[in-house]
Design an enzyme around this catalytic site. Structure first.
Site, PDB file in Angstrom:
ATOM      1  N   LYS A  35      29.395  -4.068-121.827  1.00 31.25           N
ATOM      2  CA  LYS A  35      30.596  -4.886-122.029  1.00 31.25           C
ATOM      3  C   LYS A  35      31.661  -4.063-122.757  1.00 31.25           C
ATOM      4  O   LYS A  35      31.350  -2.995-123.309  1.00 31.25           O
ATOM      5  CB  LYS A  35      30.248  -6.147-122.810  1.00 31.25           C
ATOM      6  CG  LYS A  35      29.686  -5.892-124.195  1.00 31.25           C
ATOM      7  CD  LYS A  35      29.061  -7.149-124.770  1.00 31.25           C
ATOM      8  CE  LYS A  35      28.497  -6.886-126.157  1.00 31.25           C
ATOM      9  NZ  LYS A  35      27.686  -8.023-126.630  1.00 31.25           N
ATOM     10  N   ARG A 130      26.434 -19.981-131.332  1.00 31.25           N
ATOM     11  CA  ARG A 130      27.581 -19.440-130.614  1.00 31.25           C
ATOM     12  C   ARG A 130      27.467 -19.966-129.179  1.00 31.25           C
ATOM     13  O   ARG A 130      27.996 -21.012-128.873  1.00 31.25           O
ATOM     14  CB  ARG A 130      27.554 -17.905-130.718  1.00 31.25           C
ATOM     15  CG  ARG A 130      28.885 -17.266-130.809  1.00 31.25           C
ATOM     16  CD  ARG A 130      28.766 -15.772-131.076  1.00 31.25           C
ATOM     17  NE  ARG A 130      27.841 -15.085-130.179  1.00 31.25           N
ATOM     18  CZ  ARG A 130      27.713 -13.774-130.102  1.00 31.25           C
ATOM     19  NH1 ARG A 130      28.444 -12.980-130.870  1.00 31.25           N
ATOM     20  NH2 ARG A 130      26.859 -13.217-129.267  1.00 31.25           N
ATOM     21  N   TYR A 259      52.319   7.871-147.141  1.00 29.93           N
ATOM     22  CA  TYR A 259      52.987   6.609-147.468  1.00 29.93           C
ATOM     23  C   TYR A 259      52.355   5.962-148.701  1.00 29.93           C
ATOM     24  O   TYR A 259      51.132   5.936-148.841  1.00 29.93           O
ATOM     25  CB  TYR A 259      52.862   5.625-146.302  1.00 29.93           C
ATOM     26  CG  TYR A 259      53.755   5.966-145.128  1.00 29.93           C
ATOM     27  CD1 TYR A 259      55.138   6.000-145.250  1.00 29.93           C
ATOM     28  CD2 TYR A 259      53.199   6.231-143.883  1.00 29.93           C
ATOM     29  CE1 TYR A 259      55.946   6.305-144.163  1.00 29.93           C
ATOM     30  CE2 TYR A 259      53.995   6.525-142.789  1.00 29.93           C
ATOM     31  CZ  TYR A 259      55.373   6.562-142.927  1.00 29.93           C
ATOM     32  OH  TYR A 259      56.164   6.861-141.869  1.00 29.93           O
ATOM     33  N   MET A 307      50.488   6.072-138.718  1.00 34.03           N
ATOM     34  CA  MET A 307      50.353   5.733-137.303  1.00 34.03           C
ATOM     35  C   MET A 307      49.820   6.900-136.479  1.00 34.03           C
ATOM     36  O   MET A 307      48.949   6.731-135.625  1.00 34.03           O
ATOM     37  CB  MET A 307      51.703   5.273-136.739  1.00 34.03           C
ATOM     38  CG  MET A 307      51.608   4.828-135.303  1.00 34.03           C
ATOM     39  SD  MET A 307      53.188   4.366-134.597  1.00 34.03           S
ATOM     40  CE  MET A 307      53.419   2.746-135.259  1.00 34.03           C
TER      41      MET A 307
HETATM   42  C1  LIG Z   1      26.444  -7.488-126.981  1.00 37.95           C
HETATM   43  C2  LIG Z   1      25.154  -8.130-126.672  1.00 37.95           C
HETATM   44  C3  LIG Z   1      23.961  -7.406-126.741  1.00 37.95           C
HETATM   45  C4  LIG Z   1      23.898  -5.979-127.256  1.00 37.95           C
HETATM   46  O1  LIG Z   1      23.991  -6.004-128.661  1.00 37.95           O
HETATM   47  P1  LIG Z   1      23.878  -4.662-129.538  1.00 37.95           P
HETATM   48  O2  LIG Z   1      23.887  -5.146-130.929  1.00 37.95           O
HETATM   49  O3  LIG Z   1      25.091  -3.852-129.206  1.00 37.95           O
HETATM   50  O4  LIG Z   1      22.625  -3.992-129.129  1.00 37.95           O
HETATM   51  C5  LIG Z   1      22.802  -8.029-126.354  1.00 37.95           C
HETATM   52  N1  LIG Z   1      22.807  -9.328-125.933  1.00 37.95           N
HETATM   53  C6  LIG Z   1      23.938 -10.046-125.871  1.00 37.95           C
HETATM   54  C7  LIG Z   1      23.883 -11.463-125.423  1.00 37.95           C
HETATM   55  C8  LIG Z   1      25.149  -9.483-126.242  1.00 37.95           C
HETATM   56  O5  LIG Z   1      26.261 -10.203-126.179  1.00 37.95           O
END
Ligand SMILES: *Cc1c(COP(=O)(O)O)cnc(C)c1O
Length: 370
Positions: A35, A130, A259, A307
């Site tokens: 993802k 969630r 800064y 920046m």
């Molecule tokens: C993002 C995610 C993972 C992976 O989690 P990590 O902590 O990056 O290993 C696994 N299962 C679900 C449902 C996720 O959303």
């Protein structure tokens, strides 16, 4: 010459980290979680190092389409499932497996005229609150799905809130096991932290189950830093953010840097100005004291991140100067490693956020050495 900032993705590290995770859960199939564009590495660039996975798990239909366009024929799993009925068309067409986490998604499936029955992962809310159905609603949802001609196979799934911390996973495993014990189907529970910290625990024999879902550890970040670092877990950084020193300043006692003049030199110092700032994705919270490598040697940042630039301390690195290699995180040319977790920690965040947040203006290359 382009501005010298650069991300380098290391396929060899991805391969090694996957092998490391597989060794921890040898009897499970592995979803490579990609993802957020493979946690910022780029799906196209990461694919080569990830080919040994059993499937890819992601969120966006667009990312799934890209993997199919790259000729990935294996399983793809949508971790949030579909967002509207129309998405099920694409699931059918691309052969996507998808999470079902709520009654509304079951309603959509029931209305969907599918070409081939779907493989779904029914998600239980075992305590994270969630996504997912509560245990009391879970069995009824399973029965509904099981009766649909649109559904071919149902895998049981849940996600842990505290696999990386002291609360652990046992309480959620108990909830999950109690509600699914007598139901047929495969199971999937563990993210990176659960695999590394808990999968080998004798009191949780079913934790690895049929499918594990590692994400961040594949990319070379310790999910439980600072309790453990990547060296402890045997992981290698899959991303290097590097740049160069583009100016040098000689400071006298009392001179300030950047800064807000937040850093004041206690005596004579040499500092380097590096072409990397928060507009490149380097966190602004990484002010004075954040570790950084110059020519592969450890030093620190000074003053505020601006920046487009940061300042680094060269006082003890007399050989460093204009043009010197700077490693913001990852692996330096001499092999020295600065983990993304250390930098994230100095900025009050986690490696996940830094790797996902590298700015589009930073060019990315695949390590030619691997
Ligand atoms: C993002 C995610 C993972 C992976 O989690 P990590 O902590 O990056 O290993 C696994 N299962 C679900 C449902 C996720 O959303």
């Amino acid at each position: 010459m382009p501005r010298p900032i650069q991300v380098t993705v290391h396929p060899e590290a991805l391969r090694a980290n996957l092998a490391r995770l597989r060794a921890e859960t040898p009897d499970s199939r592995v979803w490579g979680v990609v993802k957020a564009n493979a946690y910022g590495h780029g799906i196209e660039r990461a694919l080569e190092g990830l080919r040994s996975v059993d499937g890819f798990a992601l969120l966006d239909l667009d990312e799934a389409s890209r993997l199919r366009a790259l000729d990935w024929r294996g399983p793809l799993l949508l971790l949030e499932g579909v967002f509207e009925t129309r998405d099920l068309e694409l699931c059918s067409r691309l052969g996507l497996w998808h999470v079902v986490h709520c009654e509304e998604q079951i309603d959509m499936l029931a209305l969907h005229k599918t070409h081939a029955p779907h493989r779904v992962f029914l998600k239980m809310n075992s305590g994270m609150n969630r996504l997912g159905l509560r245990p009391a609603a879970y069995r009824n949802a399973w029965a509904r799905l099981n009766a649909l001609p649109q559904v071919e196979e149902i895998t049981h799934m849940t996600h842990f809130s505290d696999a990386d911390g002291p609360l652990g996973v046992a309480h959620q495993v108990r909830v999950f096991d109690a509600a699914t014990r007598d139901l047929p189907g495969e199971r999937s529970l563990s993210n990176s932290a659960a695999i590394l910290r808990h999968a080998a625990a004798p009191d949780l024999p079913n934790l690895a189950a049929d499918w594990v879902r590692p994400g961040v550890a594949i990319y070379g970040s310790a999910p439980d830093f600072p309790a453990h670092d990547i060296a402890h877990w045997g992981l290698l950084p899959a991303m290097t953010l590097s740049s160069r020193v583009i100016a040098v300043q000689a400071l006298q006692a009392g001179d300030t840097v950047g800064y807000g003049s937040t850093f004041s030199a206690p005596g004579a110092m040499r500092i380097g100005i590096v072409a990397c700032g928060y507009a490149d994705g380097y966190p602004r919270h990484c002010s004075t004291g954040t570790p950084v490598l110059v020519q592969g040697r450890r030093t620190r940042t000074l003053g505020r991140v601006s920046m487009d630039m940061i300042a680094v301390d060269l006082t003890d690195l007399p050989e460093a100067g204009f043009g010197s290699e700077v490693t913001l995180w990852g692996r330096a040319g001499n092999g020295q490693v600065l983990s993304i977790d250390e930098v994230a920690h100095a900025g009050g965040t986690v490696g996940y956020e830094l790797m996902c947040a590298v700015a589009p203006r930073v060019p990315v290359q695949v390590d030619p050495a691997a």
